[in-house]
Design a protein around this motif. Sequence first.
Motif, mmCIF file in Angstrom:
data_model
loop_
_atom_site.group_PDB
_atom_site.id
_atom_site.type_symbol
_atom_site.label_atom_id
_atom_site.label_comp_id
_atom_site.label_asym_id
_atom_site.label_seq_id
_atom_site.Cartn_x
_atom_site.Cartn_y
_atom_site.Cartn_z
ATOM 1 N N ASN A 218 33.235 63.987 24.265
ATOM 2 C CA ASN A 218 34.274 64.888 23.742
ATOM 3 C C ASN A 218 35.628 64.690 24.415
ATOM 4 O OD1 ASN A 218 33.363 65.835 26.190
ATOM 5 N ND2 ASN A 218 33.731 67.988 25.684
ATOM 6 N N ILE A 219 35.724 63.715 25.321
ATOM 7 C CA ILE A 219 37.008 63.419 25.973
ATOM 8 C C ILE A 219 37.747 62.388 25.126
ATOM 9 C CG2 ILE A 219 38.114 62.480 28.032
ATOM 10 C CD1 ILE A 219 35.802 63.488 29.678
ATOM 11 N N PHE A 220 38.984 62.698 24.798
ATOM 12 C CA PHE A 220 39.815 61.777 24.010
ATOM 13 C C PHE A 220 40.911 61.225 24.917
ATOM 14 C CE2 PHE A 220 37.979 64.587 20.837
ATOM 15 C CZ PHE A 220 37.537 63.683 19.876
ATOM 16 N N ILE A 221 41.052 59.920 24.902
ATOM 17 C CA ILE A 221 42.100 59.275 25.701
ATOM 18 C C ILE A 221 42.948 58.402 24.785
ATOM 19 C CG2 ILE A 221 40.754 59.243 27.828
ATOM 20 C CD1 ILE A 221 40.162 56.295 27.294
ATOM 21 N N GLY A 222 44.182 58.159 25.197
ATOM 22 C CA GLY A 222 45.061 57.308 24.402
ATOM 23 C C GLY A 222 46.457 57.288 24.979
ATOM 24 N N GLU A 223 47.173 56.193 24.711
ATOM 25 C CA GLU A 223 48.546 56.082 25.200
ATOM 26 C C GLU A 223 49.503 56.974 24.419
ATOM 27 O OE1 GLU A 223 48.916 51.530 26.839
ATOM 28 O OE2 GLU A 223 48.972 51.836 24.668
ATOM 29 N N GLU B 105 52.179 64.090 27.615
ATOM 30 C CA GLU B 105 51.758 64.906 28.754
ATOM 31 C C GLU B 105 51.761 66.392 28.404
ATOM 32 O OE1 GLU B 105 54.019 64.055 32.185
ATOM 33 O OE2 GLU B 105 53.380 61.951 32.315
ATOM 34 N N ASP B 106 52.613 66.785 27.462
ATOM 35 C CA ASP B 106 52.637 68.193 27.057
ATOM 36 C C ASP B 106 51.399 68.561 26.250
ATOM 37 O OD1 ASP B 106 55.071 68.281 28.273
ATOM 38 O OD2 ASP B 106 56.217 67.972 26.404
ATOM 39 N N SER B 107 50.850 67.600 25.517
ATOM 40 C CA SER B 107 49.694 67.892 24.654
ATOM 41 C C SER B 107 48.365 67.615 25.339
ATOM 42 C CB SER B 107 49.796 67.073 23.363
ATOM 43 O OG SER B 107 49.818 65.691 23.663
ATOM 44 N N GLU B 108 48.402 67.298 26.628
ATOM 45 C CA GLU B 108 47.142 67.046 27.347
ATOM 46 C C GLU B 108 46.370 68.353 27.531
ATOM 47 O OE1 GLU B 108 47.472 63.296 30.347
ATOM 48 O OE2 GLU B 108 48.555 65.090 30.934
ATOM 49 N N ASN B 109 45.059 68.260 27.494
ATOM 50 C CA ASN B 109 44.182 69.399 27.794
ATOM 51 C C ASN B 109 43.274 68.987 28.938
ATOM 52 O OD1 ASN B 109 42.638 71.743 27.740
ATOM 53 N ND2 ASN B 109 41.283 70.951 26.144
ATOM 54 N N LEU B 110 43.584 69.496 30.137
ATOM 55 C CA LEU B 110 42.816 69.128 31.327
ATOM 56 C C LEU B 110 42.021 70.292 31.899
ATOM 57 C CD1 LEU B 110 45.627 67.104 33.152
ATOM 58 C CD2 LEU B 110 43.835 66.203 31.679
ATOM 59 N N SER B 111 42.329 71.508 31.456
ATOM 60 C CA SER B 111 41.742 72.678 32.114
ATOM 61 C C SER B 111 40.851 73.516 31.213
ATOM 62 C CB SER B 111 42.866 73.566 32.672
ATOM 63 O OG SER B 111 43.767 73.925 31.634
ATOM 64 N N CYS C 193 44.976 54.580 28.868
ATOM 65 C CA CYS C 193 44.387 53.545 28.003
ATOM 66 C C CYS C 193 43.401 52.730 28.831
ATOM 67 C CB CYS C 193 45.469 52.652 27.411
ATOM 68 S SG CYS C 193 44.834 51.394 26.300
ATOM 69 N N ILE C 194 42.135 52.868 28.520
ATOM 70 C CA ILE C 194 41.105 52.126 29.248
ATOM 71 C C ILE C 194 41.175 50.639 28.927
ATOM 72 C CG2 ILE C 194 39.395 52.567 27.445
ATOM 73 C CD1 ILE C 194 38.728 52.353 31.225
ATOM 74 N N LEU D 2 33.115 52.680 18.924
ATOM 75 C CA LEU D 2 32.885 54.076 18.517
ATOM 76 C C LEU D 2 34.200 54.823 18.294
ATOM 77 C CD1 LEU D 2 30.051 54.950 21.066
ATOM 78 C CD2 LEU D 2 29.776 54.399 18.651
ATOM 79 N N LYS D 3 35.188 54.612 19.191
ATOM 80 C CA LYS D 3 36.375 55.465 19.174
ATOM 81 C C LYS D 3 37.699 54.723 19.078
ATOM 82 C CE LYS D 3 34.532 59.480 21.519
ATOM 83 N NZ LYS D 3 34.822 60.526 22.505
ATOM 84 N N GLY D 4 37.679 53.388 19.083
ATOM 85 C CA GLY D 4 38.928 52.646 19.128
ATOM 86 C C GLY D 4 39.500 52.356 17.751
ATOM 87 N N SER D 5 40.784 52.023 17.735
ATOM 88 C CA SER D 5 41.433 51.607 16.490
ATOM 89 C C SER D 5 41.138 50.125 16.238
ATOM 90 C CB SER D 5 42.938 51.836 16.593
ATOM 91 O OG SER D 5 43.487 51.038 17.625
#
Length: 901
Positions: free
Chosen positions: A409-414, A418-424, A435-436, A484-487
């Motif tokens: 359920n963790i979404f990562i991307g370039e 930073e304002d739209s991050e959900n860390l808490s 970007c992994i 699974l999750k990449g473009s």
Amino acid sequence: MSRFFATGSDSESESSSSGEEAIPKLGGGTLSRQPLLVSDEEEDAKRVVRSAKDKRFDELMNIIKTIRNAMKIRDISKCLEEFEVLGRAYLKSKSIVDKDGIPSFYIRILADLEDMVNEVWEDREGRKKMNKNNSKALATMRQKIRKYNRDFEQELVAYRENPEKSADEEEEADEDESSDEGEDEEEVTAAMFLKKKSEAAPEQKKVAKEEDDDEDDDDEDWGSPSDDSDSESDDDDSKYTSLAHKFLKKPLTEEGKRAAERKRDDKVKKRMERKDKKKVEDGEEEVDDGGEWKPVKGGAPMVSEKPKMFAKGTEINHPVVLKKLTEILQARGKKGTDRAAQIEMLTELCTIAAAHELGDGITLKIKFNIVASLYDYNPNLASCMKQDMWRKCLSCVDNLLDILFEFPNIFIGENIGEDSENLSNPELPYRVRGCILTLVERMDEEFTKIMQNTDPHSQEYVDNLKDEGHVCKVVQRLQEYLDLKGSTDEICRAYLRRILHTYYKFDYKAHQNPLNSDDQSKSEQDQAESEGEDSAVLMDKLCKYIYSKDRTDRIRTCAILCHIYHHALHNRWFQARDLMLMSHLQDNIQHADPPVQILYNRTMVQLGICAFRQGMTKDAHNALLDIQSSGRAKELLGQGLLMRSMQERNQEQEKIEKRRQVPFHMHINLELLECVYLVSAMLLEIPYMAGHEFDARRRMISKQFHHQLRVGERQPLLGPPESMREHVVAASKAMKMGDWKTCRQFIINEKMNGKVWDLFPAADRVRDMLVKKIQEESLRTYLFTYSSVYDCISMETLADMFQLEIQNVHSIISKMIINEELMASLDQPTQTVYMHRTEPTSLQNLALQLAEKLGNLVENNERVFDLKQGSYGGYFNRDQRGGYQGKQSYGRGGGYRNQNY
């Protein structure tokens, strides 16, 4: 205060006008006795005439003293400057040194300087902290001192065996002892004074102490206790012959030395007591557990404690950790930032976040920054990561992938701001900026740099190469995650990384399966296939996805070239050739970037070697021609740089080209490549030379092969061949005579097997193919060379001579007749070849050559005349391709000659 200082100055006592000695005024309350006066006669008596030796040696001693002071504070630039001055001063005193010998203090300073420079040079951590001037001076000093000391090698060896203290140091030691004595005495008296005047203000104490220290210094210099009574000074005056002798330093007696030692011990004890009292008062006394002393490394002290991230009692929550993370990252890239400390702080912050269970989002964000900081640790692009940082980087990337697989359920991307991050907020899916794929690509590049910067013939290279399995697993896991999750673009980039780690590896399982297919049952084959995925199937799957989905030409081009390389490596010649022809890469490859051009050159070379293994010598020669004819095969394949002048390539370009080099384990054997090319050229060139021996316009198929032949002909002594090239030249000469057995012995023997043929996967099959090709081309050469001698010849005889089957002999002769290379006819019932005797004699060949040269001369004259006089009709305007040039040459034609090359 002595009476000497109470009197007036010498200037007051002398009169310049009258020249008479005037008696100076006495101070009030002083004795009526006349003060001591220094006359001109006394001054003349005390003047010392010094020899040239003393002057020169004193000059050297003063410079050495300056050097030693600079050595104490590690001022390398000052040491270098004074060392050059010392060398010049030594040259001035060369005549004195030649008479009296090299002084011991000079040898000592040279030895000490060399030891100091070596010690500083070996301290790598200390060198890194040096300023620019000292660092530059250290390198210069190291070179100069080593070069200079070669002239004093014997003296230095003798000195190091029996080192002695220099007179200068002994004198300094004596001065230190005497000064310590003076300090001890004055410290005791100062302490007593302070006890009596305890009610004085602290400022007065400070002033009194400074005055006492000044008096201590005076007493140290004069070396005698102060006496206030004038009567004692009067008594002392009678003891000395001159005024100067009174104030000279006196040598200490044995009793004085023992007293000084006792005072020094008392002084040390009192110091220790004062320190202990101060610690007790300040509450900083350390409790000794009775443990043993531990040895520590030299250099800068290592920080064993973990960095303190937060103040005591601070509540650890998401905003606090994020604020701390931002604070650490703001120092990133700034001048003077300790990168190692930054990595350690981020690691500690990650540990704190995990201990307080702040969630996987914040942990993932910190880990992204840890990996980025590890990449920033080494700012130089040319150098590679250190081993400890590389191990840490691998483990961090593995941990990142573990978290991403464990928490889908963790979404990562370039593109996540930073304002739209959900860390808490754990109720919503975590969103982290990062970007992994970029991290893994950078990790792969760092691994390539490590392999480039490691000596390929060392055990370290083998140890580093073992990490490739780990890198491949990371790339494979990345590919599975992006599936699974990449473009689409990210998947294509990940697939290309997987292809680049697969295309150059030979699949031994796939190679052994066809060989063992007869012995294995179907169940065994299925079991073998299930153990590991066939590399051909994997490459086909990855490349076809890129062909259909990629929108950038570069990724598609790299995938096609890798696919062709892999086909050629596994003897799939026709698939590789067709893919190369359909891609039309050869038309536009000159516009690609250098790494892609290197990959193209490697692919063409592998294609040529594959054609050679299949027995297609002409295709092999054509594929390898461009690389081998340039003379820069090593550079074109990215396997090293050739020596060039600085005009062609400057240092910056050389650094860039070094970064493009292919790691050693991916290299193509250059000797094998050259041998394949030369053997292919031999099999094409020798029959052609035999068939066109008297042709005036005979062309060269391979210039490099002809060059090797000329080198072999110029040798005055022909011994047994040693190198690979000499073997090929000797084999060519044997084939020219139609001696196929000698040719085979030169091409296939133990030495050539070890150098070249055993490097192929199916070596026996390649050797059998070579023997057959040598027999066939030797037959063709024999027929070209000796056809004029025979009226007819039996095919059975030819088959026995060259140990070929009659069908093969019949096929070869038929092709030669069809291509008009051989003027003959076959008699099928008798299996005989009848020659037609159409070959021109040597006189006819010379006449033909003369006719062709005259024709060329006439045409050249006509062209010159047309340019001067203008064009005319009739004869002068005829087609330039007609005339002598348009006529067929006498005798046989066609074959290679009628083809357009």
